[in-house]
Design a protein around this motif. Structure first.
Motif, PDB file in Angstrom:
ATOM      1  N   PHE A 178      21.792   5.422  27.725  1.00  0.00           N
ATOM      2  CA  PHE A 178      23.147   5.071  27.296  1.00  0.00           C
ATOM      3  C   PHE A 178      24.142   5.931  28.055  1.00  0.00           C
ATOM      4  O   PHE A 178      24.021   7.165  28.086  1.00  0.00           O
ATOM      5  CB  PHE A 178      23.287   5.309  25.787  1.00  0.00           C
ATOM      6  CG  PHE A 178      24.679   5.072  25.266  1.00  0.00           C
ATOM      7  CD1 PHE A 178      25.051   3.821  24.806  1.00  0.00           C
ATOM      8  CD2 PHE A 178      25.615   6.096  25.244  1.00  0.00           C
ATOM      9  CE1 PHE A 178      26.338   3.594  24.333  1.00  0.00           C
ATOM     10  CE2 PHE A 178      26.904   5.880  24.779  1.00  0.00           C
ATOM     11  CZ  PHE A 178      27.263   4.621  24.323  1.00  0.00           C
ATOM     12  N   LEU A 179      25.152   5.301  28.642  1.00  0.00           N
ATOM     13  CA  LEU A 179      26.185   5.996  29.403  1.00  0.00           C
ATOM     14  C   LEU A 179      27.516   5.891  28.671  1.00  0.00           C
ATOM     15  O   LEU A 179      28.072   4.804  28.519  1.00  0.00           O
ATOM     16  CB  LEU A 179      26.305   5.391  30.803  1.00  0.00           C
ATOM     17  CG  LEU A 179      25.004   5.305  31.607  1.00  0.00           C
ATOM     18  CD1 LEU A 179      25.261   4.700  32.977  1.00  0.00           C
ATOM     19  CD2 LEU A 179      24.349   6.669  31.726  1.00  0.00           C
ATOM     20  N   PHE A 235      22.517   1.030  30.111  1.00  0.00           N
ATOM     21  CA  PHE A 235      23.530   0.481  29.209  1.00  0.00           C
ATOM     22  C   PHE A 235      24.783   1.343  29.325  1.00  0.00           C
ATOM     23  O   PHE A 235      24.721   2.562  29.130  1.00  0.00           O
ATOM     24  CB  PHE A 235      22.989   0.515  27.770  1.00  0.00           C
ATOM     25  CG  PHE A 235      23.918  -0.006  26.714  1.00  0.00           C
ATOM     26  CD1 PHE A 235      23.653  -1.215  26.072  1.00  0.00           C
ATOM     27  CD2 PHE A 235      25.051   0.702  26.327  1.00  0.00           C
ATOM     28  CE1 PHE A 235      24.498  -1.697  25.070  1.00  0.00           C
ATOM     29  CE2 PHE A 235      25.899   0.224  25.334  1.00  0.00           C
ATOM     30  CZ  PHE A 235      25.622  -0.974  24.713  1.00  0.00           C
ATOM     31  N   GLY A 236      25.926   0.720  29.652  1.00  0.00           N
ATOM     32  CA  GLY A 236      27.157   1.494  29.753  1.00  0.00           C
ATOM     33  C   GLY A 236      28.378   0.685  29.389  1.00  0.00           C
ATOM     34  O   GLY A 236      28.424  -0.527  29.622  1.00  0.00           O
ATOM     35  N   GLY A 237      29.372   1.366  28.828  1.00  0.00           N
ATOM     36  CA  GLY A 237      30.622   0.711  28.477  1.00  0.00           C
ATOM     37  C   GLY A 237      31.816   1.465  29.025  1.00  0.00           C
ATOM     38  O   GLY A 237      31.806   2.701  29.097  1.00  0.00           O
ATOM     39  N   SER A 238      32.840   0.732  29.452  1.00  0.00           N
ATOM     40  CA  SER A 238      34.072   1.320  29.985  1.00  0.00           C
ATOM     41  C   SER A 238      33.722   2.184  31.203  1.00  0.00           C
ATOM     42  O   SER A 238      33.121   1.696  32.151  1.00  0.00           O
ATOM     43  CB  SER A 238      34.780   2.105  28.886  1.00  0.00           C
ATOM     44  OG  SER A 238      36.046   2.530  29.297  1.00  0.00           O
ATOM     45  N   TRP A 239      34.088   3.469  31.210  1.00  0.00           N
ATOM     46  CA  TRP A 239      33.695   4.337  32.314  1.00  0.00           C
ATOM     47  C   TRP A 239      32.177   4.341  32.477  1.00  0.00           C
ATOM     48  O   TRP A 239      31.656   4.390  33.595  1.00  0.00           O
ATOM     49  CB  TRP A 239      34.217   5.756  32.104  1.00  0.00           C
ATOM     50  CG  TRP A 239      33.443   6.784  32.886  1.00  0.00           C
ATOM     51  CD1 TRP A 239      32.631   7.764  32.394  1.00  0.00           C
ATOM     52  CD2 TRP A 239      33.396   6.912  34.324  1.00  0.00           C
ATOM     53  NE1 TRP A 239      32.064   8.489  33.425  1.00  0.00           N
ATOM     54  CE2 TRP A 239      32.524   7.990  34.611  1.00  0.00           C
ATOM     55  CE3 TRP A 239      33.980   6.211  35.367  1.00  0.00           C
ATOM     56  CZ2 TRP A 239      32.243   8.386  35.919  1.00  0.00           C
ATOM     57  CZ3 TRP A 239      33.704   6.613  36.670  1.00  0.00           C
ATOM     58  CH2 TRP A 239      32.843   7.687  36.930  1.00  0.00           C
ATOM     59  N   LEU A 250      29.875   3.900  35.885  1.00  0.00           N
ATOM     60  CA  LEU A 250      28.807   4.818  36.269  1.00  0.00           C
ATOM     61  C   LEU A 250      27.482   4.073  36.404  1.00  0.00           C
ATOM     62  O   LEU A 250      26.696   4.350  37.318  1.00  0.00           O
ATOM     63  CB  LEU A 250      28.699   5.940  35.237  1.00  0.00           C
ATOM     64  CG  LEU A 250      27.612   6.988  35.475  1.00  0.00           C
ATOM     65  CD1 LEU A 250      27.784   7.669  36.827  1.00  0.00           C
ATOM     66  CD2 LEU A 250      27.626   8.025  34.340  1.00  0.00           C
ATOM     67  N   ALA A 251      27.242   3.125  35.502  1.00  0.00           N
ATOM     68  CA  ALA A 251      26.008   2.337  35.578  1.00  0.00           C
ATOM     69  C   ALA A 251      25.922   1.585  36.899  1.00  0.00           C
ATOM     70  O   ALA A 251      24.855   1.529  37.531  1.00  0.00           O
ATOM     71  CB  ALA A 251      25.942   1.359  34.404  1.00  0.00           C
TER      72      ALA A 251
END
Length: 271
Positions: free
Chosen positions: A39-40, A107-111, A115-116
Motif C-alpha cells: 500500500f502506497l 496499490f496506491g492513491g493520489s500521490w 509513486l506506484a
C-alpha cells in the motif's frame, strides 16, 4: 457508506535501514501466506493509518504498509535529505527483497498512485497488477490547477481564506509558502498552516469534507515542508513522465478507481 474489512493488527513490524539517516517503518498484516500487496500512501508525508489495512481481505492478502521517508512512524520525521521519489522506489525494492517476495500487487492513491506508476515503470517484472485510486500524475499543469488557477474557482471561499493567511498578496502561492515554512517566524507558519491543510483536505474529499479542529504544531510544519519539497522539485519527475511510461505497461493488469468525489484528482490525473 464506506465498507471496509474488520480492524486487524499487524503480525510483524520492523524498521528498514537505508544508506542514509532514514529508518523506514514497515508493517505486515493479514495472511502471511496470502497474495502480497503493498500500500502506497498519499501526501507526500501523510503516512499510513490503521484503516489502510482494511482495504484488503485479510484472509487472501499479505498486507504490507510502509511509511515513506520522513512520514508517519519512519524516522527522522520530516527529514528532507535523501528524500526523493527515486529513494522511495528504492525503499520499495528493499522491502520486497527483505521479505523475499517474488511478485506483488501495488496499490496506491493520489500521490501514492504516482509513486506506484514510477515503481512499476522501473520494475515491471515484479508487479502482479496495479490498483490506482484518485490518480495524480504529478505534472506541473496539475499542480498549477491545485495551487494557482483551477480549484480556486470551485472552492472560492476557502481559497480566499488561504490567500488571507499570507503576509501579503501573492500570485505564486507555493513560492510564498516555501518562504514562510523555511523561515523563522513560527507565528506566521501557524497562521498559514491551518488554511493550507484545510485546502488540501477539502480539495481531496469534496463533499465528504468535514471541518474539524486542527492541532497545529512543529510536526504540522514539517509535514507541510515535505509536501512543498516534493512540489517545488516537480516530484523529482520530468513533465508527463508517468503518462509516457504507460505505453510500456500494457501487459500489467490494472484497475483505476475514480469516484464521484474524485473530480479534482480526475483533472490532476488526466483521465
Amino acid at each position: 457508506m464506506k465498507i471496509l474489512y474488520p480492524e486487524i493488527q499487524p503480525f510483524q513490524t520492523f524498521f528498514l535501514a537505508t544508506n542514509s539517516v532514514h529508518q523506514v517503518y514497515v508493517e505486515l498484516s493479514g495472511n502471511p501466506n496470502g497474495i502480497p500487496v503493498i500500500f502506497l500512501h498519499g501526501g507526500p508525508c501523510s503516512g499510513t493509518k490503521p484503516d489502510h489495512r482494511r482495504f484488503f481481505n485479510p484472509e487472501q492478502y499479505q498486507i504490507i504498509l510502509f511509511d515513506q521517508r520522513g512520514s508517519g512512524q519512519s524516522t527522522p520525521f520530516g527529514e528532507l535529505n535523501a528524500n526523493t521519489t527515486q529513494d522511495l522506489v528504492n525503499d520499495m525494492e528493499a522491502i520486497r527483497n527483505k521479505l523475499a517476495i517474488e511478485k506483488w500487487l501495488v496499490f496506491g492513491g493520489s500521490w501514492g498512485a504516482a509513486l506506484a506508476l514510477v515503481y512499476v515503470a522501473q520494475h515491471p517484472t515484479v508487479v502482479l497488477g496495479l490498483v490506482l485510486r484518485a490518480v495524480f500524475l504529478a505534472r506541473q499543469r496539475d499542480l498549477a490547477w491545485y495551487a494557482k488557477d483551477g480549484a480556486n474557482r470551485i472552492y472560492p471561499e476557502q481559497w480566499l481564506q488561504l490567500m488571507a493567511s499570507l503576509p501579503e498578496p501573492s500570485t505564486d502561492l507555493l513560492t510564498t509558502l516555501c518562504q514562510i515554512f523555511w523561515g523563522d517566524d513560527d507565528a506566521l507558519k501557524a497562521q498559514a498552516a491551518k488554511p493550507w491543510l484545510t485546502w488540501g483536505a477539502l480539495t481531496a474529499l469534496g463533499n465528504d469534507y468535514q471541518p474539524k479542529a486542527l492541532d497545529i504544531n512543529e510536526r504540522s510544519f514539517l509535514q507541510i515542508k515535505m509536501e512543498l519539497h516534493y512540489a517545488q522539485n516537480a516530484y523529482f519527475l520530468t513533465e508527463n513522465q508517468l503518462l509516457q511510461s504507460c505505453g510500456h505497461l500494457q501487459h500489467i493488469p490494472a484497475i483505476i478507481i475514480h469516484g464521484r468525489q474524485d473530480f479534482f484528482m480526475s483533472y490532476r490525473g488526466g483521465f
